[in-house]
Design a protein around this motif. Structure first.
Motif, short mmCIF file in Angstrom:
data_model
loop_
_atom_site.label_atom_id
_atom_site.label_comp_id
_atom_site.label_asym_id
_atom_site.label_seq_id
_atom_site.Cartn_x
_atom_site.Cartn_y
_atom_site.Cartn_z
N UNK A 136 14.11 -2.00 -0.51
CA UNK A 136 14.04 -2.59 -1.85
C UNK A 136 15.26 -2.15 -2.66
N UNK A 137 15.64 -0.89 -2.51
CA UNK A 137 16.82 -0.41 -3.24
C UNK A 137 18.10 -1.01 -2.67
N UNK A 138 18.14 -1.10 -1.34
CA UNK A 138 19.34 -1.66 -0.72
C UNK A 138 19.54 -3.11 -1.15
N UNK A 139 18.43 -3.80 -1.44
CA UNK A 139 18.51 -5.18 -1.91
C UNK A 139 18.89 -5.27 -3.38
N UNK A 140 19.12 -4.13 -3.99
CA UNK A 140 19.61 -4.13 -5.35
C UNK A 140 18.54 -4.10 -6.43
N UNK A 141 17.27 -3.99 -6.01
CA UNK A 141 16.23 -3.84 -7.03
C UNK A 141 16.21 -2.39 -7.48
N UNK A 142 15.57 -2.14 -8.58
CA UNK A 142 15.61 -0.80 -9.16
C UNK A 142 14.80 0.23 -8.39
N UNK A 143 14.98 1.48 -8.78
CA UNK A 143 14.24 2.58 -8.17
C UNK A 143 12.74 2.44 -8.41
N UNK A 144 12.39 2.00 -9.61
CA UNK A 144 10.97 1.89 -9.95
C UNK A 144 10.25 0.94 -8.99
N UNK A 145 10.87 -0.21 -8.75
CA UNK A 145 10.26 -1.19 -7.86
C UNK A 145 10.18 -0.63 -6.44
N UNK A 146 11.23 0.10 -6.05
CA UNK A 146 11.25 0.69 -4.71
C UNK A 146 10.11 1.68 -4.53
N UNK A 147 9.92 2.54 -5.54
CA UNK A 147 8.84 3.52 -5.46
C UNK A 147 7.49 2.81 -5.42
N UNK A 148 7.38 1.77 -6.25
CA UNK A 148 6.13 1.01 -6.30
C UNK A 148 5.83 0.40 -4.93
N UNK A 149 6.87 -0.16 -4.29
CA UNK A 149 6.67 -0.80 -2.99
C UNK A 149 6.28 0.25 -1.95
N UNK A 150 7.00 1.37 -1.94
CA UNK A 150 6.73 2.41 -0.95
C UNK A 150 5.34 3.00 -1.10
N UNK A 151 4.99 3.36 -2.35
CA UNK A 151 3.68 3.94 -2.59
C UNK A 151 2.58 2.90 -2.38
N UNK A 152 2.91 1.66 -2.75
CA UNK A 152 1.92 0.58 -2.61
C UNK A 152 1.56 0.36 -1.16
N UNK A 153 2.56 0.37 -0.29
CA UNK A 153 2.26 0.13 1.12
C UNK A 153 1.44 1.31 1.68
N UNK A 154 1.71 2.51 1.16
CA UNK A 154 0.94 3.67 1.60
C UNK A 154 -0.54 3.53 1.23
N UNK A 155 -0.78 3.18 -0.04
CA UNK A 155 -2.17 2.98 -0.48
C UNK A 155 -2.80 1.85 0.32
N UNK A 156 -2.02 0.80 0.55
CA UNK A 156 -2.53 -0.35 1.30
C UNK A 156 -2.99 0.05 2.69
N UNK A 157 -2.15 0.82 3.38
CA UNK A 157 -2.53 1.29 4.72
C UNK A 157 -3.81 2.12 4.63
N UNK A 158 -3.87 2.98 3.61
CA UNK A 158 -5.06 3.81 3.44
C UNK A 158 -6.31 2.99 3.18
N UNK A 159 -6.17 1.96 2.36
CA UNK A 159 -7.33 1.11 2.06
C UNK A 159 -7.80 0.37 3.31
N UNK A 160 -6.85 -0.08 4.13
CA UNK A 160 -7.25 -0.76 5.36
C UNK A 160 -7.98 0.24 6.28
N UNK A 161 -7.44 1.44 6.39
CA UNK A 161 -8.14 2.49 7.16
C UNK A 161 -9.56 2.66 6.65
N UNK A 162 -9.67 2.81 5.34
CA UNK A 162 -10.97 3.03 4.74
C UNK A 162 -11.91 1.85 4.97
N UNK A 163 -11.36 0.65 4.88
CA UNK A 163 -12.16 -0.55 5.12
C UNK A 163 -12.69 -0.56 6.55
#
Ligand SMILES: Nc1ncnc2c1ncn2[C@@H]1O[C@H](COP(=O)(O)OP(=O)(O)O)[C@@H](O)[C@H]1O
Ligand SMILES: [Mg+2]
Lengths: 348, 265
Positions: free
Chosen positions: A117-144
């Motif tokens: 996300x950062x390499x594509x020129x989007x900001x740090x905030x979006x990058x963190x959001x994407x990284x943390x979001x995918x982590x929570x997503x994986x966790x939610x699928x595990x939990x499901x």
């Protein structure tokens, strides 16, 4: 004493003699408990001793005798901190009698995604959001998969380890991605001389320890691992508790993944390869029982320290990597054996 | 204390808890067929029957764990639907299940309040849910004292307690929160002689507080010492109900085994 109407109840002779053989066994167990098992009962003391002994040992075996210098210790801490952070989440899953094997791939994918996300020129905030979001997503699928579909945690998260690992390779096409140079400061910077990731790890450990000790949900994490049926009968929402731990483990895995990516200044799809074992090792060595309901995050951090120390110390001593892997494997097996022994003694 | 413990219910009192024509099947196994039960205010009702007679199934229906296939449950004469144990608890029914319902790794006070933790108030408490350990420990201490249960510290983990003490924790949880009815499924099955005796005193104390009790037990002398009436189940059916003072163990066993058939209730 049990409910006792009369405290001065006379000793009941026939009952006493009936009990005698049982008494013998329990006395034997008590002696066992007091001798060798003192260390088992308070697992972290043994780990702490191990950390110190190994430190001294590694200091003498490293050609530079530089293991016990503060700069090397801080580097070691920095290197294992991302495992330590992920292990805080992994430990809480294990406390509910679950397990999260997907965390290695989660570390890879979240770092990759944030870097991309950062390499594509989007900001740090979006990058963190994407990284943390995918982590929570994986966790939610595990939990499901575990709570709704009803799969065994081991199988569900092993499957997710493959799925997420494959996704990381597919997404990066096998290439290494680079975040902007400026992002390195997150993982490489220090606060009062302590590397940022170490500060994050300790901060999270303190906050989550308070959470486990003082909030209803935190107490229910232990309770669910200790007696799930009782919890259900008492109206505790067992599924929700488990779901929470998987989501949190996913989130903490991605925090670790992003910090690792920032520290290394690069992201590749095999960055977290095998870390699921390090995470589980940290928790189990630190006294978090695979049987659920037991352990602390403080112990988990000590476990992570021991694992980090072993791999770093062996590297400094110029021991080939495959030996390190074997030795860490043996330490994990030992820790699991001790866990089993401890359970047997407790039941006795 | 001879036959018939605690407060004798007035003959005309209407039941606090009733099951009417309750049936339950598990696959091909008809665990219960058209069973009636009535629990009078302040009484201890014994529930006996051979293994597999349907005792546990019946009390699981009365405590919201299972739903009956047919039949209804009434509390204080009103028909209720208890879709979960929590619903039953909200109606004042507390149950101690056959398998110990305690969490070994939590302490005594935490076990008493499990699932119903008190939270601290104030501005901070509104912001973050924080358990109020002090208050729970104080109440646990008071309650255990008033029930004459000496366990040492309420802060010790339940795993350090004996089987009888653990059972006492589970029972006192039911007493503390049960406003109306307490159901005990074989509370002394796993206990030694002396611990059973202590549990017996605890059950009498519960009853002395005016709570109505359903007691499942295999221990006949105990049933005769504690109960007002005894309901006998056989192969999922109600084989009879007898007043404890007007019967003897032989008759109850005959009803349990089908050697005697009770014609009218
Ligand atoms: N969850 C279940 N699934 C299938 N069969 C069950 C289940 N629970 C009870 N049963 C069956 O129902 C019958 C009554 O069981 P239960 O109520 O436990 O008897 P009791 O408590 O009197 O020993 C038994 O035949 C038992 O095997
Ligand atoms: Mg039963």
């Amino acid at each position: 004493m049990t409910p006792s109407g009369s405290a001065s109840e006379p000793e009941d002779a026939p009952l006493e003699s009936e009990d005698a053989p049982g008494r013998e066994v329990s006395r034997f167990r008590r002696v066992l408990k007091l001798s060798g098992a003192g260390l088992l009962a308070v697992p972290w003391i043994g780990v702490l001793i191990g950390i110190v002994v190994l430190g001294v040992l590694f200091n003498s075996t490293s050609p530079c005798h530089c293991f016990m210098t503060s700069s090397n210790l801080l580097t070691t801490a920095q290197e294992f901190s991302y495992v330590g952070i992920a292990a805080l989440g992994g430990a809480m899953v294990i406390m509910t009698k679950g397990i999260d094997l997907s965390v290695g791939s989660n570390i890879s994918l979240s770092g990759l995604l944030a870097a991309a996300v950062m390499a594509d020129g989007h900001g740090t905030a979006l990058a963190l959001l994407a990284g943390l979001g995918v982590g929570i997503g994986v966790g939610l699928v595990n939990g499901f998969l575990v709570t709704v579909v009803g799969m065994q945690p081991f199988i569900a998260t092993l499957g997710m380890l493959s799925v997420v690992g494959g996704a990381a390779v597919a997404y990066s096409q096998g290439f290494t991605l680079y975040p902007p140079q400026s992002f390195d400061s997150l993982g490489q910077g220090t606060i009062l001389g302590v590397p940022n990731p170490v500060v994050v790890m300790i901060g999270l450990a303190i906050a989550l320890t308070l959470f486990l000790r003082y909030t209803p949900l935190g107490r229910h994490i232990y309770a669910v691992g200790g007696n799930e049926d009782a919890c259900r009968l008492l109206g505790i929402r067992v599924r929700r508790v488990k779901m929470f731990t998987y989501a949190l483990a996913g989130l903490l895995g991605s925090v670790g993944g992003i910090l690792l990516m920032s520290f290394l200044g690069s992201a590749n799809p095999s960055q977290g390869l095998g870390d699921e074992l390090n995470v589980i090792a940290a928790a189990v060595i630190g006294g978090v029982s695979l049987f659920g309901g037991q352990g602390t995050l403080f112990g988990t951090l000590l476990g992570a320290t021991l694992v980090g120390e072993i791999s770093d110390g062996l590297t400094l001593a110029q021991v080939p990597g495959y030996w390190t892997e074997m030795i860490v494997g043996c330490v994990i097996l030992t820790a699991i054996g001790v866990d089993q022994l401890r359970r047997r003694l407790r039941r006795g | 204390m001879g036959g018939g413990g605690g407060l004798m219910p007035a003959a005309t009192a209407s039941p606090v808890l009733e099951a009417r024509g309750v049936s339950k099947a598990f696959g091909h196994v008809q665990a219960l067929s058209k069973v009636d039960l009535d629990l009078l205010p302040g009484e201890v009702l014994g529930l006996v029957g051979d293994n597999g007679a349907g005792k546990s199934t019946l009390i699981k229906i009365l405590s919201g764990v299972l739903q009956p296939d047919v039949g209804e449950v009434l509390i204080d004469g009103r028909r209720v639907h208890m879709g979960s144990p929590v619903a039953a608890q909200a109606l004042g029914i507390e149950t101690v299940y056959q398998d110990l319902a305690v969490v070994p790794m939590l302490d005594v006070a935490e076990n008493l309040f499990l699932g119903r933790e008190e939270r601290i108030g104030g501005r901070f408490g509104r912001l973050l849910p924080i358990v109020n350990r002090r208050s729970m420990q104080r109440q646990a201490r008071e309650q255990l004292n008033s029930l004459n249960i000496g366990l040492g510290s309420v802060r010790q983990k339940v795993e350090t307690l004996s089987g009888g003490q653990r059972q006492a924790v589970a029972v006192s949880r039911a007493v503390v929160f049960g406003r109306h009815i307490v159901i005990l499924d074989e509370p002394t099955a796993a206990l030694g002689v002396r611990e059973s005796k202590a549990m017996q005193e605890l059950i009498q104390a519960i009853n002395g507080r005016g709570l109505s009790v359903v007691l499942i037990s295999h221990n006949m002398p105990q049933v005769f010492e504690l109960t007002t009436r005894i309901l006998i189940l056989r192969a999922g059916q109600r084989a009879g109900v007898v007043r404890t003072a007007e019967t003897n163990m032989e008759q109850v066993v005959r009803l349990m085994t089908g050697a005697e058939i009770q014609t009218a209730a």
